[in-house]
Structure formats: structure tokens, C-alpha cells
Design an enzyme around this catalytic site. Structure first.
Site, PDB file in Angstrom:
ATOM      1  N   GLN A 247      10.404  94.491 -26.115  1.00 24.07           N
ATOM      2  CA  GLN A 247      11.634  95.110 -25.635  1.00 24.07           C
ATOM      3  C   GLN A 247      11.791  96.559 -26.112  1.00 24.07           C
ATOM      4  O   GLN A 247      11.141  97.001 -27.052  1.00 24.07           O
ATOM      5  CB  GLN A 247      12.849  94.294 -26.095  1.00 24.07           C
ATOM      6  CG  GLN A 247      12.988  92.939 -25.436  1.00 24.07           C
ATOM      7  CD  GLN A 247      12.270  91.839 -26.174  1.00 24.07           C
ATOM      8  OE1 GLN A 247      11.497  92.077 -27.096  1.00 24.07           O
ATOM      9  NE2 GLN A 247      12.529  90.602 -25.775  1.00 24.07           N
ATOM     10  N   GLN A 294       5.568  87.012 -21.851  1.00 21.57           N
ATOM     11  CA  GLN A 294       6.564  86.003 -21.487  1.00 21.57           C
ATOM     12  C   GLN A 294       7.275  86.384 -20.198  1.00 21.57           C
ATOM     13  O   GLN A 294       7.566  85.524 -19.359  1.00 21.57           O
ATOM     14  CB  GLN A 294       7.587  85.858 -22.618  1.00 21.57           C
ATOM     15  CG  GLN A 294       7.000  85.326 -23.907  1.00 21.57           C
ATOM     16  CD  GLN A 294       7.941  85.519 -25.084  1.00 21.57           C
ATOM     17  OE1 GLN A 294       9.095  85.905 -24.926  1.00 21.57           O
ATOM     18  NE2 GLN A 294       7.448  85.258 -26.278  1.00 21.57           N
ATOM     19  N   TRP A 531      20.785  94.098 -28.333  1.00 27.46           N
ATOM     20  CA  TRP A 531      20.110  93.229 -29.308  1.00 27.46           C
ATOM     21  C   TRP A 531      20.930  93.088 -30.576  1.00 27.46           C
ATOM     22  O   TRP A 531      21.143  94.063 -31.297  1.00 27.46           O
ATOM     23  CB  TRP A 531      18.741  93.823 -29.639  1.00 27.46           C
ATOM     24  CG  TRP A 531      17.838  92.978 -30.478  1.00 27.46           C
ATOM     25  CD1 TRP A 531      17.401  91.719 -30.222  1.00 27.46           C
ATOM     26  CD2 TRP A 531      17.208  93.370 -31.712  1.00 27.46           C
ATOM     27  NE1 TRP A 531      16.540  91.297 -31.208  1.00 27.46           N
ATOM     28  CE2 TRP A 531      16.405  92.290 -32.131  1.00 27.46           C
ATOM     29  CE3 TRP A 531      17.247  94.530 -32.484  1.00 27.46           C
ATOM     30  CZ2 TRP A 531      15.650  92.330 -33.308  1.00 27.46           C
ATOM     31  CZ3 TRP A 531      16.493  94.576 -33.646  1.00 27.46           C
ATOM     32  CH2 TRP A 531      15.704  93.484 -34.052  1.00 27.46           C
ATOM     33  N   ALA A 533      20.307  91.761 -33.972  1.00 21.57           N
ATOM     34  CA  ALA A 533      18.996  91.585 -34.593  1.00 21.57           C
ATOM     35  C   ALA A 533      18.790  90.160 -35.093  1.00 21.57           C
ATOM     36  O   ALA A 533      19.635  89.615 -35.813  1.00 21.57           O
ATOM     37  CB  ALA A 533      18.828  92.573 -35.741  1.00 21.57           C
ATOM     38  N   GLU A 569      20.096  89.753 -26.182  1.00 21.70           N
ATOM     39  CA  GLU A 569      19.654  88.690 -27.076  1.00 21.70           C
ATOM     40  C   GLU A 569      20.545  88.508 -28.302  1.00 21.70           C
ATOM     41  O   GLU A 569      21.001  89.483 -28.901  1.00 21.70           O
ATOM     42  CB  GLU A 569      18.236  88.990 -27.577  1.00 21.70           C
ATOM     43  CG  GLU A 569      17.186  89.061 -26.478  1.00 21.70           C
ATOM     44  CD  GLU A 569      15.796  89.190 -27.057  1.00 21.70           C
ATOM     45  OE1 GLU A 569      15.042  88.208 -26.980  1.00 21.70           O
ATOM     46  OE2 GLU A 569      15.486  90.261 -27.615  1.00 21.70           O
ATOM     47  N   GLU A 591      17.270  85.427 -25.473  1.00 23.73           N
ATOM     48  CA  GLU A 591      17.162  84.358 -26.457  1.00 23.73           C
ATOM     49  C   GLU A 591      18.536  84.208 -27.101  1.00 23.73           C
ATOM     50  O   GLU A 591      19.193  85.213 -27.396  1.00 23.73           O
ATOM     51  CB  GLU A 591      16.126  84.673 -27.533  1.00 23.73           C
ATOM     52  CG  GLU A 591      14.689  84.619 -27.044  1.00 23.73           C
ATOM     53  CD  GLU A 591      13.700  84.979 -28.142  1.00 23.73           C
ATOM     54  OE1 GLU A 591      14.148  85.267 -29.282  1.00 23.73           O
ATOM     55  OE2 GLU A 591      12.487  84.985 -27.875  1.00 23.73           O
TER      56      GLU A 591
END
Length: 724
Positions: A247, A294, A531, A533, A569, A591
Site C-alpha cells: 500500500q 493479494q 491506515w 497502523a 484498514e 483488513e
């Protein structure tokens, strides 16, 4: 603060004056504590350059030599002086091709117009004066010496951009080599964390590189899942382009005349990555290999003919591409890109001046925006006339004052601490960073609002910026005030190559309400990584859950918002919450948070539903369409019993639909129990897919909810923010 470039016109005399702290190279480390101030004045009428500097060294005259570039093979003597000033009456014809070394004793400083305009974190290369291998050796020496490629490089504070001037005649920047870019024999440029490569020609073919490699630092170089934060644009690659990344990596406006691959070939295990984004690129010789990636989003690329799959595991979206792979469960070719404006970029025009090219809006496009002879539709702005060039250390007050004065902002690499948000408050204003993650915006404790607040104006462009979170703020970036309702259909707002990072580096507890909120209508987003983290330089687990707080990655309240390449994510509630009408997302990767300690701490809809959907379209929405959606479970909570009921949630409505959804489990004991609205099956038994959900009678619409959004007072009162 470093003084800025000033253009002064007196009759027909053009004088370019720059004052800054010069680059210098002392043999005595104590000299590092001293800053040497320097000044350059270019007189266009007389075509001479005046140098001046503050005193340094111990004794003797100052010796002045000149080269055509910073790393020129030859520096010639142009004189000496005992004074603190020197006039070069016969400089090279191009004012930017004059780099001066001023030496006294053991200390040498380097002065140039480019260094003073762009600061110490932008490096320029010129094949006219340098050997083919010079740029490669210089970049790789930095890669090796400051940890840009090792495990610690992921959290280095160093920021840099490498810019290449156009090839000279038949010369290129290829120093020769063979084999895969990962091999020593290839003589590749190795690009590390927080770095950017940019070509300064009008066309990618104007700057030709040999081979380029992004070396992963996990599993001995085989695992690219943490190879983040780097970019390349507007260059050609002649031998091998090994862009083995994940990413917050961007490859744009490229000419790939070679083999190319997006997965590592080092070692014999873990050939996988979590990328990625590439756009506006022409592959001329061979179809690339995405191997064990992925997922990946590719927009407006041209591939050689052929119908074979090019790799990838779960979610590969090819939009507006020529000769994409055929559609199957993992591959989603989409014929056109409905509306797009490519990212602006820095280049040198035929008059020798630095300019910014701002591409035009295009609709229903297939293929690239440029040709072998034409840079494409758009407009050109002069950098020194129309733009304010920042350098590390510039303040929010200075940047906001420049915006208010009508300047656009070009950010050179570095860290920018902000006591208040940067306010983009006029039509067609532009914030442009060098690269994707080389420019980092960091709110101070005084700033409880965020990094960027953009008002509800036509044509705003925000590009190439990383927003960090060392302190608590309402947002990281907010587009349009709450309740924004202007129609921007004729001139949309563009957000491109945007990274929002919550946590990972700071040790104290912070709270961000949402990383990004889009309230304006007609916004186009072209590549985000939002994100929270999942790892960093601080301890994780339960400590991270309490320390790095952020509810949502993205909230959209505006209508007709279109997003390409959305990576979001690990946020603690709905990672994407969509409340506006007419929205579309082409490619989504997610995710969930790894670190929810137990199910009670991570339940939605009044505690009736386990976890939060990754992508949530509110029940009030009547029209929405998104395609190419992936959410992958890594639920490793403390008690080992954390699950998520749905990967995706949308209302059962005839004009709301999601296509090509995929869920699976990568690690941990927890599962995504359904793909969407209670159907599709659990990741406990492997990968699950739903091809289309559109008013499905077998799915269950989520419970109605009211959402806690930031309130209308969430802007700084002491800045003249536009209020609705």
C-alpha cells in the site's frame, strides 16, 4: 525559515535572488553545528550570477569551482576571493546548470538555484553532465546508508525525492546490466521508503532509466507486504521494472519498455504482497506478472495483446485498460474510467523554466492520457510565478498566507508541523506534494482539528501528501464543511495519492474521529491508503487499541463521489461509512483491526451485531454502485473469540448494489461470518465470494442506525473558515 524565491523585474532586467543555508561538507564534525547562509542572484540582462555567503573555514581565500550539475563529472575553476561574494560573468547558458563549490580549508559548500528553490531534500540529476551510473550510485548510496530499505527504514524520518532531467540525444540513465532487477548484475536503482522518482521531461520517454527495484525487507526480501511509501512517475524503464510493493505506493505516467513484475523473486518462499496502484502507463513489450499479489488496482494502462491472466489472488481490478485480463472470479476488467483527471506533475519546459502540468478532466476514458509526441490535454503554470514552493520548516501560517494570496502550493519533501490546518479556500487551488509519502503533515498539540480543511469550492486539487497523527484531532483531512451542498459537476474536486496514517510511531494516547471526511459533492478520489497502523515502533495488542484511537477511515456525506483504488484498514468502527447519494468505488481493499481485545469492545448496531462492516452504505442511501471489494480477516484479539458478522453492509434497495466481493482469513482465530448482509458464508471454511448483491431477498438489511459524526464546530475558530 528559509527565504523564498523572489522574482524581481526592473525594466528588462530579471534578477533571481535566493537566500538559504547552503549544502556543505565539512571534515570537522563540529562544523555541523554551524549553518552557512548563502545567496544567489541571477541577472538575466547581464547573464551573470552573483554568489555570497557567510564566513566559514579557518584561513585563506575562498576557491570557487563550477559544474553543470550537483554530481557533474567535471567542476572547473572560475576564480577565488578573500571576500564573501563572487560574480561569475560567464556562467553556463542555462541558469539551472550552474552548481558552485565554494571551498575554504576543509569546508566546502555547494550553491545552486535549484537547491535554493527546492531545498535539501530534492536531488536533481542531469545526464548532460553526469555519467550514466551517477544517479543510480547516488540513490543507492542513500538507500544503503540511511536505512531506507531495512526494517528500520519503515519508520525513518528521512524524506527525499529524486528528479531526472531529460535525456541528452541518445544518452540515457541506464548504466547497463542484465537479468532481473533484483540481481546485482542488473545495476538497478533501488528505491526505498518515503522516496520518489520523477522525470522532468514532458513525456515519460524523455527520461530513460535502466532497471528499478523496490527491495522488500521481510522474509529475506521475498515478502513485500510491508513495502510501503514510495512512488515513481513520468519516466521510461528500459530493462526491468520490479515494483514489488504494497500500500501507499504509486506508479504513474510510465513507459515500460521492458519486463515488469509486481512480486519479489528473491528466495523461494512467501512470494506475496499487498499492493498496489498503477495508472496512465504503457507497457510496450511484455505482459506483466503480478504473481502472488493479494490484490491490485490498475487504471488506464495499455498492455500488449493477449488474454492470459497476469497473476493476483483475490481482487484484481483493471479499469479503462487496453488488453486487460479476461474476467474471472479474481479479475474485474471495467471498460472505461467514467471521470478522471490525472495528477499534476513538475517538469522543465522548452524555455528552461520549471513548470507544473495540470491535466484536464476526461470522461469515459480508455488507455493513457499522453502519446509518444503529446503530453496530453491540460494547462501549464509557471512554478516561480504561480506557485509557492515550501521547504521543511515552513509553517501553516506561511502556507495559508500563500494560498490566500492566490498561490498554489508545491511541497518539497520533509516534515511540516501544523499549529492549525492548511485551509484550501478558493476555486482551483492546488496542494501538490513531491511523490506520495515524501511530504508528511503533522499537527501539533495546539492543532485539535487536523491537517487539511478544504472549503466547498470548484476544482480544488490535493495530491501526494501523507498525514500523520502524533496528536489528537477531529480529522486528518476534511473536504467541504458539514452541510456542503454546492454542485461541482462541471469542475470536480480531485484528491489523489493521499495517505492518512493513525498511530504506529507516537507513544501517547491519541483520538482521531475520522481520518478523512468528504462532505462536498462531485469529488473524485484517485488512490487513498487510510491506515490505522497494525504495527509500528511502539508496542501493540491491547496497548494499541487504547493508544491509537480512530473510529472511521472514511466518511462520505457528499453526493456523486467517485473513488478509484481505495485502501482502508484497521479502523475501530465502520472503516468506510457512506451516507451520500450516487456514490461509486472502483476497487476496495481492507483488513479489520487486528487488536480488538474482545467481542464486547467491538460490536455494532447497539451491540446486536459482532464487529463492524468494512464498507457500510447507510440504509438511507437510495443509489450506490461499487465493484471489486475485498476484506480479509486478521482477527487476533486477546481472547481469541473476536468475529465480524459481515464484510459489507448495504440497504436492500433496487439502485444500491455491490459487485465482485471477496472475503477470506489470513491469520488469527476470528472470522468474517458472512460476505454481505448475512449471506456468502464464513471464512472459517476458506475464501468466500459474492458476485452481485442488489436488493437480494435472501439477504437481511442491517438495522437502522444514527451515526455520530463530527459537529459543525469542528473547525478552528481563529481561522476565517467558510461556514455554511
Amino acid at each position: 525559515m528559509n527565504k523564498k524565491v523572489t522574482s524581481i523585474f526592473i525594466a528588462v532586467v530579471f534578477i533571481l535572488t535566493l537566500c538559504s543555508f547552503a549544502a556543505y561538507y565539512p571534515s570537522d564534525k563540529n562544523e555541523l553545528n554551524n549553518k552557512i547562509e548563502s545567496n544567489i542572484v541571477y541577472n538575466k540582462k547581464k547573464h551573470n550570477i552573483t554568489l555570497s555567503w557567510s564566513a566559514f573555514g579557518t584561513s585563506g581565500d575562498y576557491i570557487i569551482t563550477r559544474g553543470g550539475s550537483r554530481l557533474a563529472s567535471d567542476f572547473v575553476s572560475v576564480g577565488s576571493t578573500s571576500k564573501l561574494t563572487f560574480i561569475d560573468n560567464k556562467p553556463n547558458a542555462d541558469k539551472y546548470e550552474n552548481y558552485y563549490k565554494v571551498t575554504r580549508g576543509a569546508v566546502t559548500i555547494i550553491l545552486s538555484l535549484e537547491n535554493q528553490i527546492f531545498g535539501p531534500n530534492m536531488y536533481f540529476y542531469d545526464r548532460k553532465y553526469e555519467k550514466a551510473e551517477t544517479a543510480k550510485n547516488d540513490i543507492n548510496s542513500q538507500f544503503g546508508s540511511i536505512g531506507l530499505g531495512g526494517a528500520n527504514g519503515e519508520w525513518t524520518t528521512k524524506r527525499q525525492a529524486y528528479y531526472f532531467k531529460a535525456n541528452v540525444k541518445d544518452q540515457t540513465y541506464d548504466s547497463g546490466g542484465s537479468g532481473s532487477a533484483s540481481s546485482a548484475a542488473a545495476n538497478s536503482i533501488e528505491l526505498g521508503f518515503y522516496s520518489h522518482i520523477g522525470g522532468l521531461g514532458k513525456l515519460p520517454s524523455d527520461v530513460k532509466l535502466g532497471s528499478v527495484f523496490t527491495r522488500p525487507h521481510l522474509s529475506g526480501g521475498a515478502n513485500a507486504t510491508c513495502t510501503f511509501w514510495r512512488s515513481v512517475e513520468n519516466v521510461a524503464v528500459m530493462r526491468d521494472f520490479a515494483w514489488t510493493v504494497s500500500q501507499s505506493t504509486s506508479a504513474r505516467r510510465m513507459l515500460i519498455e521492458s519486463t515488469s513484475k509486481y512480486i519479489s523473486d528473491i528466495g523461494n518462499t512467501n512470494f506475496w504482497g499487498s499492493g498496489g496502484f498503477i495508472a496512465d502507463t504503457h507497457f510496450t513489450t511484455s505482459r506483466p506478472n503480478w504473481g502472488g499479489q493479494q490484490q491490485w488496482y490498475t487504471r488506464n494502462a495499455i498492455f500488449p495483446s493477449g488474454s492470459g491472466a497476469m497473476g493476483g489472488s483475490y481482487n484484481m481490478v483493471w479499469q479503462g485498460c487496453v488488453n486487460p485480463p479476461q474476467a474471472d472470479e479474481a479479475n474485474s476488467p471495467i471498460p472505461t474510467t467514467p471521470i478522471i483527471r490525472e495528477k499534476p506533475f513538475l517538469f522543465i519546459d522548452k524555455d528552461g523554466e520549471y513548470k507544473i502540468f495540470i491535466p484536464a478532466w476526461q470522461k469515459d476514458r480508455q488507455g493513457i492520457s499522453w502519446s509518444s509526441t503529446d503530453m496530453g490535454k491540460g494547462k501549464i503554470q509557471d512554478l516561480l510565478t504561480d506557485w509557492y514552493v515550501t521547504k521543511e520548516g515552513d509553517t501553516d501560517a506561511e502556507i495559508n498566507a500563500a494560498l490566500k494570496a492566490g498561490k498554489n502550493i508545491f511541497f518539497t519533501p520533509g516534515h511540516y508541523t501544523l499549529n492549525a490546518p492548511i485551509q484550501v479556500n478558493r476555486k482551483d487551488a492546488i496542494l501538490l506534494g513531491a511523490g506520495i509519502a515524501s511530504v508528511t503533515l503533522e499537527p501539533t498539540e495546539k492543532n485539535t482539528w487536523g491537517c487539511i480543511y478544504a472549503d466547498d469550492k470548484d476544482g480544488i486539487i490535493i495530491a501526494g501528501l501523507l498525514m500523520d497523527s502524533f496528536n489528537s484531532t477531529t480529522y486528518q483531512i476534511r473536504i467541504g464543511a458539514e452541510g456542503a451542498n454546492a454542485d461541482h459537476a462541471a469542475n470536480p474536486i480531485l484528491l489523489t495519492d493521499i495517505t492518512c496514517r493513525v498511530g504506529g510511531v507516537q507513544s501517547k494516547n491519541i483520538q482521531i474521529q475520522t481520518a478523512m471526511q468528504i462532505n462536498s459533492n462531485n469529488v473524485v478520489g484517485d488512490h487513498f491508503w487510510l491506515w490505522r497502523a497494525d504495527h509500528g515502533s511502539q508496542r501493540g495488542g491491547d496497548l494499541r487499541w487504547a493508544r491509537d484511537r480512530c473510529k472511521n477511515g472514511l466518511i462520505v456525506t457528499g453526493d456523486d463521489v467517485t473513488l478509484y483504488g481505495l485502501f482502508t484498514e484497521h479502523f475501530q468502527e465502520y472503516e468506510v461509512l457512506w451516507l451520500g447519494e450516487g456514490g461509486s468505488t472502483y476497487f476496495f481493499q481492507n483488513e479489520p483491526p487486528y487488536d480488538a481485545p474482545n467481542q464486547a469492545s467491538w460490536s455494532s448496531q447497539g451491540g446486536r451485531v459482532d464487529g463492524y462492516a468494512a464498507f457500510k452504505v447507510a440504509n438511507t442511501v437510495k443509489e450506490h454502485h461499487s465493484i471489486g471489494m475485498g476484506s480479509y480477516a486478521v482477527l487476533t484479539g486477546t481472547d481469541g473469540k473476536v468475529n465480524k458478522k459481515n464484510g459489507f453492509e448495504i440497504p436492500n434497495s433496487p439502485n444500491v448494489k455491490l459487485e465482485k466481493m471477496c472475503t477470506t482469513r489470513f491469520a488469527g482465530s476470528g472470522n468474517i461470518q458472512n460476505v454481505i448482509n448475512g449471506i456468502g458464508g464464513s471464512t472459517e471454511t476458506g475464501k468466500k465470494r459474492v458476485v452481485l448483491y442488489n436488493n437480494n431477498t435472501d439477504g437481511t438489511q442491517p438495522y437502522d442506525e444514527e451515526f455520530d459524526l463530527p459537529n459543525k464546530e469542528s473547525y478552528p475558530a481563529y481561522i476565517d473558515m467558510e461556514k455554511k
